[in-house]
Design an enzyme around this catalytic site. Structure first.
Site, PDB file in Angstrom:
ATOM      1  N   TYR A 136       0.857  -1.195   0.000  1.00 25.95           N
ATOM      2  CA  TYR A 136       0.000   0.000   0.000  1.00 25.95           C
ATOM      3  C   TYR A 136       0.887   1.237   0.000  1.00 25.95           C
ATOM      4  CZ  TYR A 136      -3.708   3.166   1.780  1.00 25.95           C
ATOM      5  OH  TYR A 136      -4.615   4.183   1.960  1.00 25.95           O
ATOM      6  N   LYS A 164      -1.264  -1.264  -4.278  1.00 25.07           N
ATOM      7  CA  LYS A 164      -2.383  -0.341  -4.102  1.00 25.07           C
ATOM      8  C   LYS A 164      -1.796   1.059  -4.221  1.00 25.07           C
ATOM      9  CE  LYS A 164      -5.784   1.429  -0.800  1.00 25.07           C
ATOM     10  NZ  LYS A 164      -6.276   1.375   0.606  1.00 25.07           N
ATOM     11  N   VAL A 206      -9.406  -0.626  -4.567  1.00 28.86           N
ATOM     12  CA  VAL A 206      -9.677  -0.663  -3.130  1.00 28.86           C
ATOM     13  C   VAL A 206     -10.463   0.595  -2.797  1.00 28.86           C
ATOM     14  CG1 VAL A 206      -8.723  -0.747  -0.805  1.00 28.86           C
ATOM     15  CG2 VAL A 206      -7.574  -1.977  -2.668  1.00 28.86           C
TER      16      VAL A 206
END
Length: 305
Positions: A136, A164, A206
């Site tokens: 992330y 992400k 996401v």
């Protein structure tokens, strides 16, 4: 290592009782409603799930309940957001024992690591379990930027399967593609950049606002994946005022307020997050209620396909 991750993955909220204790039945009921709406996977205990406000034992309880509830129908990932690499490794190992399908690993919280330290953190956490990992990258929130060049370096670790990308810069999708090809699955992590990211090559999203608008969220994604961009833009323009809420410091309160307005649970958050009030509350409610009143008919779009 392969991971069949694609499509819409909610960063699921964690529901609380009025005394701030975890409301597992509400959390799982909400998760089931999103599954029924067609989500492709779920991330428990991300920022929207208030990871850093929960104790280790509470996180494991929530994750175990989610894994048991889902029963393999969709991938269940867990956020890994700890203040030290040691704690992150401990959590990763426990998540594997519970049966999670993967991890979304954040940089170590609080300390602002440099690039070398950040990569060392990710590599060390990768050794703590056999699970595939989504890294992330969110420099606006955590002041640590995992650049495309750093992902070239990290590409030799097979457990790193997905990125992400939440740098607030859609150019990164193209830069990552140019530098790493198809080595990583690319997920958009900024709600109000999703259509741009999908057009540039992101194959997953996401999302925070999917917690409140799962059918409409899925509609936007499906239109984009089908190349029906004119229709996707119409839905995106309706959705964007809501999606902007995901980019603000009080995103958790705003998303939970939308969840409550849409009938999926309570707006309760755990301190230090407090309920919004006054003019701020009125402004956010106006955005949410206008969206509810004008929401697109997801079934109608595909009935006319």
């Amino acid at each position: 290592m392969q991971a069949n991750w694609h499509g819409v993955f909610p960063a699921a909220v964690t529901h609380f009782h009025d005394d701030e204790s975890i409301n597992l039945p509400a959390t799982l009921d909400h998760l089931e409603k999103m599954i029924e709406a067609g989500i492709h996977g779920v991330i428990m205990l991300g920022t929207v799930g208030e990871n850093c406000s929960l104790e280790m034992s509470e996180k494991l309880t929530v994750l175990k309940a989610a894994v048991e509830h889902v029963r393999g129908r969709i991938p269940v990932l867990s956020g890994v957001a700890e203040t030290s690499t040691r704690l992150a490794c401990r959590y990763a190992a426990e998540a594997q024992k519970i049966g999670a399908d993967g991890l979304m690993v954040l940089p170590a919280m609080v300390y602002k690591a440099d690039g070398h330290e950040a990569m060392a953190h990710f590599r060390t956490v990768a050794k703590a379990s056999d699970l595939p990992i989504m890294i992330y990258n969110n420099p606006p929130s955590y002041n640590i930027d995992v650049t495309p060049e750093m992902f070239v370096d990290l590409a030799d670790e097979p457990k790193f399967v997905c990125i992400k990308e939440s740098s607030d810069n859609p150019r990164r999708i193209t830069d990552l593609k140019n530098l790493t090809g198809d080595r990583f699955l690319l997920f958009c992590g900024v709600d109000d950049l999703v259509l741009e990211s999908a057009m540039l090559g992101a194959t997953g999203w996401v999302s925070g606002l999917v917690n409140a608008f799962p059918a409409e969220n899925r509609l936007l994604w499906d239109l984009a994946m089908a190349g029906r961009y004119s229709e996707a833009v119409d839905v995106y323009r309706w959705y964007t005022p809501l999606l902007h809420l995901d980019t603000l410091p009080k995103l958790v309160q705003y998303i939970k307020l939308a969840v409550a307005e849409c009938g999926y649970g309570s707006a309760k958050t755990r301190a230090p997050r407090l309920p919004i009030e006054g003019a701020e509350l009125a402004k956010v409610l106006d955005i949410i209620r206008k969206a509810i009143a004008t929401r697109p008919d997801a079934k109608a779009y595909f009935a006319n396909a």
